[in-house]
Write a protein that holds these residues in place. Structure first.
Motif, PDB file in Angstrom:
ATOM      1  N   ILE A  66       0.837  -1.206   0.000  1.00  0.00           N
ATOM      2  CA  ILE A  66       0.000   0.000   0.000  1.00  0.00           C
ATOM      3  C   ILE A  66       0.870   1.253   0.000  1.00  0.00           C
ATOM      4  CG2 ILE A  66      -1.664   1.335   1.340  1.00  0.00           C
ATOM      5  CD1 ILE A  66      -2.888  -1.024  -0.072  1.00  0.00           C
ATOM      6  N   CYS A  67       1.954   1.230   0.776  1.00  0.00           N
ATOM      7  CA  CYS A  67       2.864   2.386   0.822  1.00  0.00           C
ATOM      8  C   CYS A  67       3.421   2.680  -0.574  1.00  0.00           C
ATOM      9  CB  CYS A  67       4.008   2.119   1.798  1.00  0.00           C
ATOM     10  SG  CYS A  67       3.546   2.240   3.534  1.00  0.00           S
ATOM     11  N   LYS A  68       3.835   1.643  -1.267  1.00  0.00           N
ATOM     12  CA  LYS A  68       4.419   1.821  -2.592  1.00  0.00           C
ATOM     13  C   LYS A  68       3.374   2.268  -3.612  1.00  0.00           C
ATOM     14  CE  LYS A  68       8.062  -1.592  -1.724  1.00  0.00           C
ATOM     15  NZ  LYS A  68       8.613  -2.927  -2.056  1.00  0.00           N
ATOM     16  N   GLU A  69       2.180   1.691  -3.532  1.00  0.00           N
ATOM     17  CA  GLU A  69       1.120   2.041  -4.476  1.00  0.00           C
ATOM     18  C   GLU A  69       0.624   3.469  -4.270  1.00  0.00           C
ATOM     19  OE1 GLU A  69      -1.939  -0.833  -3.953  1.00  0.00           O
ATOM     20  OE2 GLU A  69      -0.701  -2.521  -4.644  1.00  0.00           O
ATOM     21  N   SER A  70       0.565   3.903  -3.004  1.00  0.00           N
ATOM     22  CA  SER A  70      -0.019   5.201  -2.667  1.00  0.00           C
ATOM     23  C   SER A  70       1.021   6.278  -2.403  1.00  0.00           C
ATOM     24  CB  SER A  70      -0.913   5.059  -1.428  1.00  0.00           C
ATOM     25  OG  SER A  70      -1.866   4.039  -1.586  1.00  0.00           O
ATOM     26  N   ASP A  71       2.304   5.943  -2.565  1.00  0.00           N
ATOM     27  CA  ASP A  71       3.388   6.882  -2.272  1.00  0.00           C
ATOM     28  C   ASP A  71       3.243   7.406  -0.846  1.00  0.00           C
ATOM     29  OD1 ASP A  71       5.694   8.323  -2.753  1.00  0.00           O
ATOM     30  OD2 ASP A  71       4.629  10.077  -3.511  1.00  0.00           O
ATOM     31  N   ALA A  72       2.968   6.485   0.086  1.00  0.00           N
ATOM     32  CA  ALA A  72       2.775   6.840   1.494  1.00  0.00           C
ATOM     33  C   ALA A  72       3.956   6.347   2.321  1.00  0.00           C
ATOM     34  CB  ALA A  72       1.480   6.228   2.014  1.00  0.00           C
ATOM     35  N   LYS A  73       4.069   6.871   3.521  1.00  0.00           N
ATOM     36  CA  LYS A  73       5.114   6.430   4.447  1.00  0.00           C
ATOM     37  C   LYS A  73       4.517   5.448   5.450  1.00  0.00           C
ATOM     38  CE  LYS A  73       7.749  10.781   4.225  1.00  0.00           C
ATOM     39  NZ  LYS A  73       8.902  10.240   3.490  1.00  0.00           N
ATOM     40  N   LEU A  74       5.346   4.541   5.925  1.00  0.00           N
ATOM     41  CA  LEU A  74       4.928   3.579   6.934  1.00  0.00           C
ATOM     42  C   LEU A  74       5.072   4.233   8.313  1.00  0.00           C
ATOM     43  CD1 LEU A  74       4.026   0.569   6.944  1.00  0.00           C
ATOM     44  CD2 LEU A  74       6.382  -0.004   7.530  1.00  0.00           C
ATOM     45  N   GLN A  91      17.622  -2.700   5.410  1.00  0.00           N
ATOM     46  CA  GLN A  91      17.027  -3.180   4.161  1.00  0.00           C
ATOM     47  C   GLN A  91      15.672  -2.532   3.909  1.00  0.00           C
ATOM     48  OE1 GLN A  91      17.097  -7.415   4.972  1.00  0.00           O
ATOM     49  NE2 GLN A  91      19.051  -7.696   3.918  1.00  0.00           N
ATOM     50  N   LEU A  92      14.928  -2.318   4.988  1.00  0.00           N
ATOM     51  CA  LEU A  92      13.614  -1.692   4.859  1.00  0.00           C
ATOM     52  C   LEU A  92      13.740  -0.248   4.389  1.00  0.00           C
ATOM     53  CD1 LEU A  92      10.568  -2.085   5.271  1.00  0.00           C
ATOM     54  CD2 LEU A  92      10.873  -1.316   7.630  1.00  0.00           C
ATOM     55  N   MET A  93      14.774   0.429   4.841  1.00  0.00           N
ATOM     56  CA  MET A  93      14.991   1.824   4.446  1.00  0.00           C
ATOM     57  C   MET A  93      15.189   1.960   2.941  1.00  0.00           C
ATOM     58  SD  MET A  93      17.488   3.279   7.474  1.00  0.00           S
ATOM     59  CE  MET A  93      16.847   3.683   9.102  1.00  0.00           C
ATOM     60  N   GLU A  94      15.647   0.894   2.302  1.00  0.00           N
ATOM     61  CA  GLU A  94      15.848   0.920   0.856  1.00  0.00           C
ATOM     62  C   GLU A  94      14.542   0.699   0.100  1.00  0.00           C
ATOM     63  OE1 GLU A  94      18.792  -1.961  -0.067  1.00  0.00           O
ATOM     64  OE2 GLU A  94      20.419  -0.914   0.975  1.00  0.00           O
ATOM     65  N   GLN A  95      13.511   0.206   0.818  1.00  0.00           N
ATOM     66  CA  GLN A  95      12.237  -0.105   0.173  1.00  0.00           C
ATOM     67  C   GLN A  95      11.180   0.973   0.377  1.00  0.00           C
ATOM     68  OE1 GLN A  95      10.835  -4.249   0.676  1.00  0.00           O
ATOM     69  NE2 GLN A  95      12.628  -4.552   1.975  1.00  0.00           N
ATOM     70  N   VAL A  96      11.167   1.576   1.567  1.00  0.00           N
ATOM     71  CA  VAL A  96      10.086   2.508   1.887  1.00  0.00           C
ATOM     72  C   VAL A  96      10.557   3.502   2.945  1.00  0.00           C
ATOM     73  CG1 VAL A  96       9.166   1.046   3.736  1.00  0.00           C
ATOM     74  CG2 VAL A  96       7.635   2.611   2.541  1.00  0.00           C
ATOM     75  N   ASP A  97      10.000   4.701   2.916  1.00  0.00           N
ATOM     76  CA  ASP A  97      10.247   5.680   3.973  1.00  0.00           C
ATOM     77  C   ASP A  97       9.296   5.378   5.130  1.00  0.00           C
ATOM     78  OD1 ASP A  97      12.158   7.046   2.535  1.00  0.00           O
ATOM     79  OD2 ASP A  97      10.702   8.383   1.606  1.00  0.00           O
ATOM     80  N   PHE A  98       9.758   5.525   6.345  1.00  0.00           N
ATOM     81  CA  PHE A  98       8.873   5.274   7.473  1.00  0.00           C
ATOM     82  C   PHE A  98       9.080   6.299   8.573  1.00  0.00           C
ATOM     83  CE2 PHE A  98      12.535   2.403   7.973  1.00  0.00           C
ATOM     84  CZ  PHE A  98      12.995   2.733   9.232  1.00  0.00           C
ATOM     85  N   LYS A  99       8.040   6.417   9.395  1.00  0.00           N
ATOM     86  CA  LYS A  99       8.035   7.334  10.515  1.00  0.00           C
ATOM     87  C   LYS A  99       7.798   6.552  11.802  1.00  0.00           C
ATOM     88  CE  LYS A  99       8.334  11.491   8.560  1.00  0.00           C
ATOM     89  NZ  LYS A  99       9.390  12.468   8.920  1.00  0.00           N
ATOM     90  N   VAL A 100       8.362   7.054  12.904  1.00  0.00           N
ATOM     91  CA  VAL A 100       8.177   6.434  14.210  1.00  0.00           C
ATOM     92  C   VAL A 100       7.456   7.438  15.105  1.00  0.00           C
ATOM     93  CG1 VAL A 100       9.317   5.400  16.198  1.00  0.00           C
ATOM     94  CG2 VAL A 100      10.262   5.055  13.897  1.00  0.00           C
ATOM     95  N   ALA A 101       6.323   7.018  15.650  1.00  0.00           N
ATOM     96  CA  ALA A 101       5.473   7.948  16.413  1.00  0.00           C
ATOM     97  C   ALA A 101       6.189   8.571  17.602  1.00  0.00           C
ATOM     98  CB  ALA A 101       4.217   7.215  16.881  1.00  0.00           C
ATOM     99  N   THR A 102       7.067   7.802  18.263  1.00  0.00           N
ATOM    100  CA  THR A 102       7.731   8.312  19.459  1.00  0.00           C
ATOM    101  C   THR A 102       8.897   9.239  19.138  1.00  0.00           C
ATOM    102  OG1 THR A 102       9.019   6.263  19.515  1.00  0.00           O
ATOM    103  CG2 THR A 102       7.079   6.389  20.928  1.00  0.00           C
ATOM    104  N   MET A 103       9.315   9.297  17.881  1.00  0.00           N
ATOM    105  CA  MET A 103      10.358  10.244  17.451  1.00  0.00           C
ATOM    106  C   MET A 103      10.073  10.653  16.003  1.00  0.00           C
ATOM    107  SD  MET A 103      13.538   7.552  17.537  1.00  0.00           S
ATOM    108  CE  MET A 103      13.314   5.802  17.191  1.00  0.00           C
ATOM    109  N   PRO A 104       8.997  11.413  15.809  1.00  0.00           N
ATOM    110  CA  PRO A 104       8.499  11.727  14.463  1.00  0.00           C
ATOM    111  C   PRO A 104       9.451  12.552  13.605  1.00  0.00           C
ATOM    112  CG  PRO A 104       7.392  13.062  16.128  1.00  0.00           C
ATOM    113  CD  PRO A 104       8.162  12.015  16.860  1.00  0.00           C
ATOM    114  N   GLN A 105      10.377  13.287  14.219  1.00  0.00           N
ATOM    115  CA  GLN A 105      11.277  14.142  13.438  1.00  0.00           C
ATOM    116  C   GLN A 105      12.617  13.467  13.131  1.00  0.00           C
ATOM    117  OE1 GLN A 105       9.785  16.727  12.296  1.00  0.00           O
ATOM    118  NE2 GLN A 105       8.026  16.298  13.628  1.00  0.00           N
TER     119      GLN A 105
END
Length: 250
Positions: A66-74, A91-105
């Protein structure tokens, strides 16, 4: 607005290494999304070990797609919900951008650093635990009654904890699915009621014609409609009243 896909993971042995249950993770994610103006377009839940790479988990694979299809972040509550492995994170960083709620920046470098530190800490803790258990087992093997009792108590507690945790997680996931289903079908059920049908079977026929099915994939019948209306606190009288008010407004 940034689109994000929420991903929640709970380990099979309980609420996970971080102690975060499903609802706690969802709360972290929703508050982070609200604070940063992110739009949650989907939610996926896995009950698996963090040792598996995200793409090897049933719901994790869907979330990635879904992230790849919708150009969304995990978006996850904490970094260890993605993985306990620095290699998997990299390896995941090479596939998709992601955010962590406890350190969003946090940027990519910071996330990689946090993952490395967390893995090292877990390895230290695991080794200390293994050493302590080995020492306890040696005492038990030597006939120390206190050590034997502690070993037995730990074994029983682990068995009981796994059983309770599995039941709790399963029930939470089931209720979450039920709630999402009822929320999705409620407007269509109300639409059928506003057509002035007067019997439960008439409502069932209306939903069946629209192509809707029960959570188990069956056609609706009067009994299923009665249960659904009770769950949603709907009735023919309330539908008639709502229609009357709407007609006066119109």
């Amino acid at each position: 607005m940034l689109n994000v896909v929420a991903y929640i993971r709970c380990s099979t042995s309980g609420q996970g290494e971080s102690g975060l249950g499903l609802e706690a993770q969802r709360d972290y994610i929703e508050r982070a999304a609200q604070a940063n103006g992110w739009n949650i377009i989907g939610e996926f839940i896995d009950v698996v070990s963090g040792k598996l790479a995200l793409e090897e988990r049933p719901e994790g694979k869907k979330a990635l797609a879904i992230c790849k299809e919708s150009d969304a972040k995990l978006l996850v509550a904490k970094l260890d919900r993605l993985s306990r492995s620095v290699l998997h994170i990299a390896q995941l960083m090479e596939q998709v951008d992601f955010k962590v709620a406890t350190m969003p920046q946090a940027n990519t470098f910071q996330l990689h650093l946090f993952a490395a530190l967390a893995q090292q800490e877990r390895e230290f803790i695991a080794q200390r635990t293994r050493d302590a258990l080995a020492a306890l087992q040696r005492r038990a093997d030597a006939g120390d009654e206190t050590a034997i009792e502690k070993i037995n108590n730990r074994t029983q507690a682990l068995k009981k904890g796994r059983a309770v945790a599995d039941i709790t997680v399963a029930n939470t996931i089931r209720m979450s699915k039920v709630t999402r289903y009822q929320t999705a079908i409620e407007p269509h059920l109300k639409s059928c009621l506003h057509d002035k049908v007067k019997t439960l079977q008439s409502v069932a026929d209306c939903l069946n014609r629209k192509g809707f099915r029960t959570p188990r994939g069956s056609e609706f019948n009067a009994t299923a409609i009665r249960r659904l209306m009770l769950a949603l606190d709907l009735s023919f009288a309330k539908a008639d009243k709502a229609s009357s008010i709407q007609s006066r407004i119109g």
